[in-house]
Design an enzyme around this catalytic site. Structure first.
Site, PDB file in Angstrom:
ATOM      1  N   THR A  29      -8.599 -16.826  -3.232  1.00  0.00           N
ATOM      2  CA  THR A  29      -9.569 -17.126  -2.169  1.00  0.00           C
ATOM      3  C   THR A  29      -9.598 -18.628  -1.912  1.00  0.00           C
ATOM      4  O   THR A  29      -9.843 -19.067  -0.790  1.00  0.00           O
ATOM      5  CB  THR A  29     -10.991 -16.635  -2.519  1.00  0.00           C
ATOM      6  OG1 THR A  29     -11.329 -17.081  -3.820  1.00  0.00           O
ATOM      7  CG2 THR A  29     -11.083 -15.131  -2.456  1.00  0.00           C
ATOM      8  N   ARG A  37     -11.135  -6.392  -0.012  1.00  0.00           N
ATOM      9  CA  ARG A  37     -12.290  -5.492  -0.009  1.00  0.00           C
ATOM     10  C   ARG A  37     -13.494  -6.102   0.707  1.00  0.00           C
ATOM     11  O   ARG A  37     -14.453  -5.406   1.011  1.00  0.00           O
ATOM     12  CB  ARG A  37     -12.734  -5.174  -1.437  1.00  0.00           C
ATOM     13  CG  ARG A  37     -11.750  -4.350  -2.210  1.00  0.00           C
ATOM     14  CD  ARG A  37     -12.260  -4.179  -3.622  1.00  0.00           C
ATOM     15  NE  ARG A  37     -11.235  -3.672  -4.499  1.00  0.00           N
ATOM     16  CZ  ARG A  37     -10.278  -4.408  -5.046  1.00  0.00           C
ATOM     17  NH1 ARG A  37     -10.225  -5.701  -4.808  1.00  0.00           N
ATOM     18  NH2 ARG A  37      -9.376  -3.870  -5.812  1.00  0.00           N
ATOM     19  N   ILE A 106      -1.241 -10.230  -5.069  1.00  0.00           N
ATOM     20  CA  ILE A 106       0.048  -9.750  -4.565  1.00  0.00           C
ATOM     21  C   ILE A 106       0.680 -10.753  -3.611  1.00  0.00           C
ATOM     22  O   ILE A 106       1.597 -10.418  -2.876  1.00  0.00           O
ATOM     23  CB  ILE A 106      -0.136  -8.392  -3.845  1.00  0.00           C
ATOM     24  CG1 ILE A 106      -1.157  -8.526  -2.692  1.00  0.00           C
ATOM     25  CG2 ILE A 106      -0.586  -7.309  -4.827  1.00  0.00           C
ATOM     26  CD1 ILE A 106      -1.270  -7.273  -1.835  1.00  0.00           C
ATOM     27  N   HIS A 122      -0.187  -5.844  -9.843  1.00  0.00           N
ATOM     28  CA  HIS A 122      -0.308  -5.014  -8.643  1.00  0.00           C
ATOM     29  C   HIS A 122       0.853  -5.214  -7.678  1.00  0.00           C
ATOM     30  O   HIS A 122       0.762  -4.852  -6.511  1.00  0.00           O
ATOM     31  CB  HIS A 122      -1.651  -5.284  -7.947  1.00  0.00           C
ATOM     32  CG  HIS A 122      -2.830  -4.884  -8.778  1.00  0.00           C
ATOM     33  ND1 HIS A 122      -4.110  -5.370  -8.582  1.00  0.00           N
ATOM     34  CD2 HIS A 122      -2.935  -4.022  -9.821  1.00  0.00           C
ATOM     35  CE1 HIS A 122      -4.931  -4.831  -9.475  1.00  0.00           C
ATOM     36  NE2 HIS A 122      -4.241  -4.017 -10.239  1.00  0.00           N
ATOM     37  N   CYS A 151      14.430   1.278   6.995  1.00  0.00           N
ATOM     38  CA  CYS A 151      15.687   0.808   6.411  1.00  0.00           C
ATOM     39  C   CYS A 151      16.838   1.211   7.328  1.00  0.00           C
ATOM     40  O   CYS A 151      16.728   2.149   8.107  1.00  0.00           O
ATOM     41  CB  CYS A 151      15.852   1.454   5.041  1.00  0.00           C
ATOM     42  SG  CYS A 151      17.393   1.073   4.206  1.00  0.00           S
ATOM     43  N   CYS A 153      19.218   2.827   6.425  1.00  0.00           N
ATOM     44  CA  CYS A 153      19.587   4.195   6.043  1.00  0.00           C
ATOM     45  C   CYS A 153      18.648   5.215   6.674  1.00  0.00           C
ATOM     46  O   CYS A 153      18.858   6.421   6.557  1.00  0.00           O
ATOM     47  CB  CYS A 153      19.586   4.356   4.526  1.00  0.00           C
ATOM     48  SG  CYS A 153      17.955   4.728   3.801  1.00  0.00           S
ATOM     49  N   ASN A 214     -15.167 -18.523 -13.797  1.00  0.00           N
ATOM     50  CA  ASN A 214     -15.469 -17.687 -12.642  1.00  0.00           C
ATOM     51  C   ASN A 214     -16.754 -18.207 -12.017  1.00  0.00           C
ATOM     52  O   ASN A 214     -17.611 -18.745 -12.696  1.00  0.00           O
ATOM     53  CB  ASN A 214     -15.642 -16.226 -13.082  1.00  0.00           C
ATOM     54  CG  ASN A 214     -15.569 -15.262 -11.914  1.00  0.00           C
ATOM     55  OD1 ASN A 214     -14.642 -15.334 -11.109  1.00  0.00           O
ATOM     56  ND2 ASN A 214     -16.547 -14.389 -11.800  1.00  0.00           N
ATOM     57  N   ILE A 232     -12.057 -22.153 -10.009  1.00  0.00           N
ATOM     58  CA  ILE A 232     -10.952 -22.286 -10.957  1.00  0.00           C
ATOM     59  C   ILE A 232     -10.075 -23.495 -10.627  1.00  0.00           C
ATOM     60  O   ILE A 232      -9.622 -24.231 -11.515  1.00  0.00           O
ATOM     61  CB  ILE A 232     -10.144 -20.964 -11.025  1.00  0.00           C
ATOM     62  CG1 ILE A 232      -8.958 -21.055 -11.951  1.00  0.00           C
ATOM     63  CG2 ILE A 232      -9.694 -20.492  -9.666  1.00  0.00           C
ATOM     64  CD1 ILE A 232      -9.312 -20.921 -13.384  1.00  0.00           C
TER      65      ILE A 232
HETATM   66 ZN    ZN Z   1      17.393   2.764   2.656  1.00  0.00          ZN
END
Ligand code: ZN
Length: 240
Positions: A29, A37, A106, A122, A151, A153, A214, A232
């Site tokens: 953040t 969320r 992530i 995650h 993709c 494919c 925190n 932090i």
């Molecule tokens: Zn593929």
């Protein structure tokens, strides 16, 4: 600022050779990345679903295009830059003090800051795998496309992130446990420790330098050797 706490933290770092950092959404953040969320109500109006519903395996499988609309708008932050927390942690690793960053985020910001050993509980939006052949696509393929990315494919490309209803990667969990067990110092930052599997992992720490940084209190404050209720990035900037 509580000078005694900062002095204790400095001393802990100085005395440690196997620091492990465990971080949550609060680390990101400070780079302008909101917890997905947050602002539930706004999403409910726009998408008719809560963020938790959208970021689930069943939603991805049944409403793939809608999932991707949310993903591009709310989970992809490819222009975000690392903040002081990411940078200081990378410095601690270069200095040989820190052995692993375990993150619930992530967004790849630890790697952008130069961290090498990053365990992404995650997953990461920077890996995007074809569900049929496993080919890995660059995030720009995702951000630069509309609707469902396919993709060559013909398979659907799926971000390599752990959606609700999906299991965490066992190898990542096991390596995280190994580092936590070996750590002489464990710093937990930017998380209230409410989200699985954070709480369970922390119980494997056996040392006596458990530090919680925190902005608000957490259920683990009693267990910690040092608690600092502040940003932090700011705290690490003071001591590293
Ligand atoms: Zn593929």
């Amino acid at each position: 600022m509580d000078n005694n706490k900062y002095e204790s933290l400095k001393q802990y770092i100085s005395d440690s050779n196997y620091i492990v950092f465990f971080g949550g959404a609060g680390v990101s953040t400070e780079s302008g990345i909101p917890d997905f969320r947050s602002a539930d109500g706004i999403y409910m109006q726009k998408y008719k679903y809560s963020p938790e519903q959208i970021v689930s395996r069943s939603f991805f499988m049944s409403n793939t295009a809608a999932y991707y609309e949310f993903h591009r708008a709310r989970l992809l932050h490819i222009d975000a830059a690392p903040n002081a927390a990411h940078i200081k942690l990378a410095e601690l690793e270069k200095a040989g003090k820190l052995k692993a960053v375990i993150t619930q985020n992530i967004d790849g910001l630890h790697q952008k800051a130069g961290s090498v050993k990053v365990l992404e509980l995650h997953g990461s939006v920077y890996r995007n795998l074809c569900m049929e052949c496993g080919l890995d696509y660059d995030v720009k393929i995702i951000s630069g496309s509309e609707g469902i990315p396919y993709c060559k494919c013909g398979g659907i490309i799926k971000p390599d992130i752990v959606l609700f209803e999906e299991a965490l990667d066992n190898e990542v969990i096991n390596e995280s446990l190994m580092h936590i067990k070996n750590a002489d110092m464990l710093i937990i930052g930017g998380t209230s420790l409410g989200v699985y599997p954070a709480a369970g992992l922390i119980n494997y720490y056996r040392g006596n330098k458990l530090v919680l940084i925190n902005k608000s209190a957490t259920p683990f404050d009693e267990q910690a050797n040092l608690v600092i209720n502040d940003s932090i990035g700011k705290v690490l900037s003071e001591v590293v």
